[in-house]
Design a protein around this motif. Structure first.
Motif, PDB file in Angstrom:
ATOM      1  N   GLN A  31      36.181  91.328  68.045  1.00 57.84           N
ATOM      2  CA  GLN A  31      36.642  90.887  66.726  1.00 57.84           C
ATOM      3  C   GLN A  31      37.781  91.791  66.274  1.00 57.84           C
ATOM      4  O   GLN A  31      37.677  93.015  66.353  1.00 57.84           O
ATOM      5  CB  GLN A  31      35.522  90.921  65.703  1.00 57.84           C
ATOM      6  CG  GLN A  31      35.924  90.356  64.345  1.00 57.84           C
ATOM      7  CD  GLN A  31      34.765  90.363  63.362  1.00 57.84           C
ATOM      8  OE1 GLN A  31      34.082  91.360  63.224  1.00 57.84           O
ATOM      9  NE2 GLN A  31      34.546  89.249  62.694  1.00 57.84           N
ATOM     10  N   GLY A  32      38.856  91.180  65.826  1.00 58.40           N
ATOM     11  CA  GLY A  32      39.998  91.932  65.326  1.00 58.40           C
ATOM     12  C   GLY A  32      40.407  91.422  63.965  1.00 58.40           C
ATOM     13  O   GLY A  32      40.326  90.218  63.674  1.00 58.40           O
ATOM     14  N   ILE A  33      40.834  92.327  63.092  1.00 55.53           N
ATOM     15  CA  ILE A  33      41.274  91.958  61.755  1.00 55.53           C
ATOM     16  C   ILE A  33      42.596  92.645  61.458  1.00 55.53           C
ATOM     17  O   ILE A  33      42.737  93.859  61.677  1.00 55.53           O
ATOM     18  CB  ILE A  33      40.212  92.311  60.690  1.00 55.53           C
ATOM     19  CG1 ILE A  33      40.726  91.967  59.294  1.00 55.53           C
ATOM     20  CG2 ILE A  33      39.785  93.768  60.786  1.00 55.53           C
ATOM     21  CD1 ILE A  33      39.664  92.074  58.214  1.00 55.53           C
ATOM     22  N   TRP A  34      43.542  91.848  61.020  1.00 55.97           N
ATOM     23  CA  TRP A  34      44.864  92.357  60.662  1.00 55.97           C
ATOM     24  C   TRP A  34      45.098  92.101  59.178  1.00 55.97           C
ATOM     25  O   TRP A  34      44.960  90.967  58.700  1.00 55.97           O
ATOM     26  CB  TRP A  34      45.946  91.665  61.504  1.00 55.97           C
ATOM     27  CG  TRP A  34      47.343  92.073  61.113  1.00 55.97           C
ATOM     28  CD1 TRP A  34      47.839  93.339  61.020  1.00 55.97           C
ATOM     29  CD2 TRP A  34      48.408  91.194  60.740  1.00 55.97           C
ATOM     30  NE1 TRP A  34      49.155  93.307  60.624  1.00 55.97           N
ATOM     31  CE2 TRP A  34      49.531  92.006  60.446  1.00 55.97           C
ATOM     32  CE3 TRP A  34      48.532  89.805  60.643  1.00 55.97           C
ATOM     33  CZ2 TRP A  34      50.760  91.467  60.044  1.00 55.97           C
ATOM     34  CZ3 TRP A  34      49.750  89.271  60.254  1.00 55.97           C
ATOM     35  CH2 TRP A  34      50.846  90.093  59.957  1.00 55.97           C
ATOM     36  N   ARG A  35      45.434  93.138  58.459  1.00 54.03           N
ATOM     37  CA  ARG A  35      45.665  93.061  57.023  1.00 54.03           C
ATOM     38  C   ARG A  35      47.161  93.195  56.739  1.00 54.03           C
ATOM     39  O   ARG A  35      47.812  94.116  57.261  1.00 54.03           O
ATOM     40  CB  ARG A  35      44.893  94.161  56.300  1.00 54.03           C
ATOM     41  CG  ARG A  35      43.393  94.050  56.415  1.00 54.03           C
ATOM     42  CD  ARG A  35      42.696  95.246  55.797  1.00 54.03           C
ATOM     43  NE  ARG A  35      42.993  96.470  56.546  1.00 54.03           N
ATOM     44  CZ  ARG A  35      42.297  96.877  57.593  1.00 54.03           C
ATOM     45  NH1 ARG A  35      41.258  96.168  58.014  1.00 54.03           N
ATOM     46  NH2 ARG A  35      42.630  97.976  58.228  1.00 54.03           N
ATOM     47  N   TYR A  36      47.648  92.300  55.922  1.00 53.40           N
ATOM     48  CA  TYR A  36      49.031  92.406  55.480  1.00 53.40           C
ATOM     49  C   TYR A  36      49.064  92.300  53.955  1.00 53.40           C
ATOM     50  O   TYR A  36      48.013  92.222  53.306  1.00 53.40           O
ATOM     51  CB  TYR A  36      49.912  91.349  56.150  1.00 53.40           C
ATOM     52  CG  TYR A  36      49.530  89.916  55.867  1.00 53.40           C
ATOM     53  CD1 TYR A  36      50.155  89.182  54.877  1.00 53.40           C
ATOM     54  CD2 TYR A  36      48.519  89.290  56.612  1.00 53.40           C
ATOM     55  CE1 TYR A  36      49.817  87.874  54.614  1.00 53.40           C
ATOM     56  CE2 TYR A  36      48.170  87.979  56.377  1.00 53.40           C
ATOM     57  CZ  TYR A  36      48.825  87.269  55.367  1.00 53.40           C
ATOM     58  OH  TYR A  36      48.478  85.976  55.113  1.00 53.40           O
ATOM     59  N   ALA A  37      50.255  92.308  53.384  1.00 51.81           N
ATOM     60  CA  ALA A  37      50.386  92.465  51.933  1.00 51.81           C
ATOM     61  C   ALA A  37      49.654  91.391  51.153  1.00 51.81           C
ATOM     62  O   ALA A  37      49.046  91.674  50.122  1.00 51.81           O
ATOM     63  CB  ALA A  37      51.864  92.497  51.543  1.00 51.81           C
ATOM     64  N   ARG A  38      49.643  90.154  51.625  1.00 53.42           N
ATOM     65  CA  ARG A  38      49.089  89.058  50.839  1.00 53.42           C
ATOM     66  C   ARG A  38      47.903  88.373  51.501  1.00 53.42           C
ATOM     67  O   ARG A  38      47.521  87.272  51.102  1.00 53.42           O
ATOM     68  CB  ARG A  38      50.177  88.028  50.526  1.00 53.42           C
ATOM     69  CG  ARG A  38      51.394  88.608  49.823  1.00 53.42           C
ATOM     70  CD  ARG A  38      52.314  87.504  49.319  1.00 53.42           C
ATOM     71  NE  ARG A  38      51.686  86.765  48.238  1.00 53.42           N
ATOM     72  CZ  ARG A  38      51.707  87.120  46.963  1.00 53.42           C
ATOM     73  NH1 ARG A  38      52.292  88.259  46.600  1.00 53.42           N
ATOM     74  NH2 ARG A  38      51.128  86.384  46.046  1.00 53.42           N
ATOM     75  N   GLY A  39      47.291  89.019  52.509  1.00 56.07           N
ATOM     76  CA  GLY A  39      46.138  88.369  53.105  1.00 56.07           C
ATOM     77  C   GLY A  39      45.660  89.066  54.360  1.00 56.07           C
ATOM     78  O   GLY A  39      46.031  90.206  54.659  1.00 56.07           O
ATOM     79  N   THR A  40      44.836  88.339  55.114  1.00 58.66           N
ATOM     80  CA  THR A  40      44.252  88.868  56.349  1.00 58.66           C
ATOM     81  C   THR A  40      44.225  87.780  57.406  1.00 58.66           C
ATOM     82  O   THR A  40      44.181  86.576  57.097  1.00 58.66           O
ATOM     83  CB  THR A  40      42.816  89.380  56.122  1.00 58.66           C
ATOM     84  OG1 THR A  40      42.002  88.298  55.635  1.00 58.66           O
ATOM     85  CG2 THR A  40      42.790  90.526  55.135  1.00 58.66           C
ATOM     86  N   VAL A  41      44.241  88.238  58.661  1.00 60.02           N
ATOM     87  CA  VAL A  41      44.062  87.358  59.821  1.00 60.02           C
ATOM     88  C   VAL A  41      42.913  87.928  60.641  1.00 60.02           C
ATOM     89  O   VAL A  41      42.922  89.114  60.985  1.00 60.02           O
ATOM     90  CB  VAL A  41      45.340  87.269  60.672  1.00 60.02           C
ATOM     91  CG1 VAL A  41      45.091  86.395  61.905  1.00 60.02           C
ATOM     92  CG2 VAL A  41      46.490  86.703  59.855  1.00 60.02           C
ATOM     93  N   VAL A  42      41.915  87.093  60.940  1.00 65.70           N
ATOM     94  CA  VAL A  42      40.737  87.530  61.683  1.00 65.70           C
ATOM     95  C   VAL A  42      40.629  86.689  62.947  1.00 65.70           C
ATOM     96  O   VAL A  42      40.626  85.447  62.888  1.00 65.70           O
ATOM     97  CB  VAL A  42      39.449  87.393  60.848  1.00 65.70           C
ATOM     98  CG1 VAL A  42      38.243  87.847  61.663  1.00 65.70           C
ATOM     99  CG2 VAL A  42      39.563  88.192  59.561  1.00 65.70           C
ATOM    100  N   ALA A  43      40.535  87.362  64.089  1.00 62.91           N
ATOM    101  CA  ALA A  43      40.345  86.695  65.373  1.00 62.91           C
ATOM    102  C   ALA A  43      39.055  87.186  65.996  1.00 62.91           C
ATOM    103  O   ALA A  43      38.752  88.384  65.958  1.00 62.91           O
ATOM    104  CB  ALA A  43      41.524  86.970  66.311  1.00 62.91           C
ATOM    105  N   SER A  44      38.273  86.277  66.580  1.00 64.12           N
ATOM    106  CA  SER A  44      36.999  86.659  67.178  1.00 64.12           C
ATOM    107  C   SER A  44      36.760  85.846  68.439  1.00 64.12           C
ATOM    108  O   SER A  44      37.212  84.695  68.558  1.00 64.12           O
ATOM    109  CB  SER A  44      35.844  86.448  66.190  1.00 64.12           C
ATOM    110  OG  SER A  44      35.712  85.081  65.856  1.00 64.12           O
TER     111      SER A  44
END
Length: 852
Positions: free
Chosen positions: A436-449
């Motif tokens: 599971q990976g989570i990427w955070r940016y200024a206006r949201g998040t992207v989660v891949a699993s």
């Protein structure tokens, strides 16, 4: 004297004076108040003893506050109240604590006999008007100060939480569950017990019951110890590798592991220290992403930045040094504070258990009963950005091994992986991998699993597709070995200040295969002059039973609007989906929900929907009683008109101090430690606010109340009146202290009485002002000034005064009605003489209209 000899002479002088300097505190302690006041003029002494003075109070060298105190000629001190404490770093509960401890005159010097808990010495300096309190806390070593001090005698108490869930309807069996969770405290041990009685709605289901836990646990600074019946899982680690074959049956044995519960300060410094240098006195400013997050005073030279107050994580900061109002240097540095790792100096965390499989009052059949059970798990902080985990356990013939890696690859990207291997005599072999990976940016998040697992063999009584199926409708899918794979990619993006976009793409292979897509947009805005929330979504999901084993495609639009009366919301939805027979199904619905702040019923709602099958209706109700809370639901299906309903009930019972309290509201939900408060008052409709020094505010009403409090940490409940206009009344006591272990329950009584402010002038039999006399009532106490004047809050229901003074002994005054002037809640008593004359003295009060 030669210039070369002067430093030697100065050093010798300091060496000779050192014993005198060390003995100075003892010399001060031996000087009592009379000796200190010898140099005062005789007229001044009358204004020094037995009258209220303003003194500075320090506890173990820390400023506690400025207070009014009374010093007596017999070398005693008494605190009346604190007048100022704005510059004190100590919490208000400390002032309340010592105000209560010194409410009665206490002797100065070393504490002997009956003393306040923790007090060791009292000293007063006339020269600096300083009252110093030496306590046992000031003598604690730095190692002791790192941990919370448990109550000396432990604590007692028991909190029982009852839960009842039931579901019934036409066409299927009734399902239900009753659960009892107990959290107690016995001395320094916390006790935990849980019992469950349940029955499912599947065909042939029977009533089952089990004791899931019954153990005692003791906190030992950095570790914990558990003894008794428990599920053989782990506690006390940061990351726990997942593995199948986790036993669902209790073991009898021991468990030990790491614990951070007793750490006094859970904030941790950066693993790698950060240093700055200043040439002059100045200020350090720490910025993160352009925002100021910390300031620190600087002294000339190299010094370490206090990173304990910085937030957790691994991120870059900018350090700016400001001297004399001008920035002199700027540099960037990296902060390393691993999440959930309270003390980075302890890189290892562990949890182990050992015992054998055993059950207590259990209707389940455990095939491993009587066999050994043991296992362990460790976490290692390999790098501030990486936590490695390893677990091994064997329960009977079932074995499982798991590993994990929690890696913060970048300031904005985290990766978590888990791999496992399991085997067992009945459940077969299996292995798997989770990423599971989570990427955070200024206006949201992207989660891949992504997860994949291999199942070698399943038991014959297990089904890939559990649920309620008629025999003719049960899908005939093969139960086979193979890989089960699930992958997903999700996006959450904030649009403006009130919009939110969500998207998710998933792919599964194995039990249910196919690609799924969900896309939705939510927005909050004003509509028709009211607050509104609307959501538009589109979906394309794999086939399941509710869509006739065909792909479920459709769109949905939902609107929720606060319209009309306060606390009322209306909702409506419209859309299309795949129906039960696989065809296109249009549907529409609407509902209304009304909430209430007070009363038994807290919310009530009704819904209705229309689709190709017919009309469906539903209703819901939430209620809250001092002894019970819960909710009810009822539905009529649009397909066939079957009726169904459910109920969820919850109640908490607390036992402590020989008393019992029931809590049906949110206060009792999940509470593990608490206080029973009995509130008595002569004011109708009274509400008190109880403000916890550890956080949280609660409302107390006349009668019995239960308030949850923090475990292990000492704290205080500050009581005051709810609302802006406080009545003329006194709260006794106004602060309730607590210090409890987990599961402990304390008991306190609080009295609120209507009061009057009385003002008078005390004189003795020779018509001289009676200075330093203590004037006492059931509600409060005061001390007369040098002129004999006093002001006192007095209970309106018990209008009596007691005057204490060495020259007159005790003098009791009964105050009668109707003889002295009054205005609002203030009564002027005039001159009062003590000792009493031949006839008892009666001072009049106006009861009618006073204090109302």
């Amino acid at each position: 004297m030669s210039l070369r000899l002067r430093p030697l002479a100065l050093a010798a002088s300091l060496y000779c004076c050192a014993p005198w300097a060390l003995a100075a505190p003892a010399a001060w302690d031996s000087v009592n108040l009379l000796q200190q006041a010898d140099d005062l003029p005789e007229d001044f002494q009358a204004h020094f003893f037995d009258v209220p003075l303003v003194v500075r109070v320090e506890r173990d060298g820390q400023y506690l506050g400025d207070a009014r105190a009374v010093l007596s000629r017999d070398n005693r001190v008494q605190l009346l109240d604190f007048s100022d404490s704005a510059d004190s770093a100590l919490p208000d509960r400390e002032r309340e604590r010592w105000l209560h401890a010194l409410a009665e005159p206490q002797p100065l010097g070393e504490c002997a006999g009956q003393c306040a808990p923790g007090l060791q010495r009292l000293h007063y300096s006339l020269e600096s008007s300083l009252l110093s309190l030496a306590t046992s806390e000031g003598q604690r070593t730095p190692a002791d100060q790192r941990y919370l001090q448990l109550p000396d005698a432990g604590s007692r108490g028991l909190i029982l939480r009852h839960q009842l869930n039931a579901y019934a309807g036409q066409g299927f069996n009734t399902a239900g569950r009753y659960a009892l969770d107990a959290q107690g405290s016995l001395g320094h041990w916390s006790t935990v017990a849980s019992y469950q009685l349940d029955r499912s709605s599947e065909q042939g289901a029977v009533l089952r019951h089990s004791v899931q836990s019954l153990y005692a646990q003791r906190e030992l600074r950095d570790h914990f110890l558990r003894v008794g019946y428990f599920l053989p899982n782990f506690q006390g680690v940061t990351r726990q590798p997942r593995a199948p074959n986790s036993p669902n049956y209790t073991s009898l044995g021991l468990m030990a592991g790491s614990s951070d519960i007793l750490l006094a300060d859970s904030s941790a410094p950066s693993v790698y220290p950060v240093y700055v240098t200043a040439n002059r006195e100045g200020m350090l400013e720490v910025y993160r992403d352009g925002s100021l997050i910390l300031t620190q005073a600087l002294q000339p030279g190299l010094q370490r930045v206090d990173t304990r107050r910085l937030p957790g994580g691994i991120y870059e900061v900018e350090l700016r040094v400001v001297e004399d109002g001008r920035e002199t240097s700027r540099e960037r540095s990296l902060i390393h504070k691993p999440g959930n790792w309270a003390n980075p100096e302890r890189r290892w965390r562990y949890s182990v258990f050992a015992g054998y499989q055993s059950s207590l009052f259990d209707s389940f059949h455990d095939p491993e009963r009587g066999r050994g059970a043991f296992g362990g798990i460790v976490n290692y902080l390999a790098h501030p950005r990486a936590i490695v985990g390893l677990s091994v356990q064997q329960v009977g013939r079932q074995q499982a091994v798991g590993t994990s890696l929690d890696w913060q690859v970048h300031d904005r990207f985290n990766l978590y992986t888990n791999a496992y291997r399991a085997s067992g005599a009945d459940s077969g072999d299996g292995s798997g991998l989770d990423v599971q990976g989570i990427w955070r940016y200024a206006r949201g998040t992207v989660v891949a699993s992504h997860s994949r697992s291999w199942q070698e063999r399943r038991r014959e009584d297990e089904d890939y597709y559990p649920g309620r199926w008629a025999e003719a409708e049960r899908p005939q899918f093969p139960t086979r070995s193979g890989w089960l794979r699930n992958s997903a990619l999700a996006l959450n993006h904030r649009v403006g200040n009130s919009g939110h976009l969500s998207a998710r793409v998933s792919h599964s292979q194995g039990v249910s295969s196919g690609v799924g897509l969900d896309l939705s947009f939510n927005r909050r805005q004003r509509l028709f002059g009211s607050d509104a929330n609307w959501r538009a979504s589109v979906f394309d999901r794999p086939a399941n039973a509710s869509s006739g084993q065909r792909r479920n495609r459709g769109v949905d639009f939902t609107l929720s609007l606060a319209l009309g009366q306060a606390q009322r919301r209306y909702s409506a939805n419209l859309g299309t989906r795949t129906g039960r027979t696989g065809g296109r199904d249009l549907y529409a619905g609407g509902g209304v929900q009304q909430s209430f702040e007070d009363g038994l019923v807290r919310s009530i709602g009704a819904q209705a929907s229309v689709d190709r099958e017919g009309v469906g209706v539903g209703s819901s109700l939430q209620f809250e009683h001092p002894a019970l809370r819960g909710d009810l639901q009822a539905q009529r299906s649009s397909a066939g008109g079957q009726l169904s309903g459910s109920v969820n009930l919850e109640s908490t019972m607390a036992i402590g101090g020989g008393h019992l309290a029931l809590a049906g509201g949110q206060l009792g939900s999940g509470a593990g430690t608490g206080m029973i408060v009995d509130l008595a008052s002569d004011l109708p409709g009274l509400k008190l606010g109880a403000h916890d020094s550890r956080g949280g505010s609660y409302t107390l009403r006349p009668g019995r109340n239960f308030v949850p409090v923090a475990a292990y940490r000492s704290g205080q409940l500050q009581l005051d009146f709810v609302g802006r206009e406080a009545p003329a009344a006194s709260i006794q006591p106004a602060a309730l202290g607590y210090h409890l272990n987990k599961g402990g329950v304390a008991y306190q009584q609080v009295s609120v009485q209507r009061t009057l402010t009385v003002m008078g002038h005390l004189r003795d039999a020779q018509d001289r002002p009676l200075a330093g006399a203590q004037v006492i009532n059931h509600t409060s106490r005061s001390v007369s000034e040098a002129s004999g004047f006093f002001t006192l809050e007095m209970s309106a229901s018990q209008p009596t005064l007691e005057v204490r003074h060495p020259s007159v002994g005790e003098c009791r005054l009964s105050l009668l009605a109707g003889e002295h002037p009054s205005e609002d809640d203030v009564v002027m008593l005039g001159t009062l003489r003590c000792p009493l004359p031949a006839a008892p003295l009666a001072v009049g009060l106006l009861n009618d209209g006073v204090g109302r």
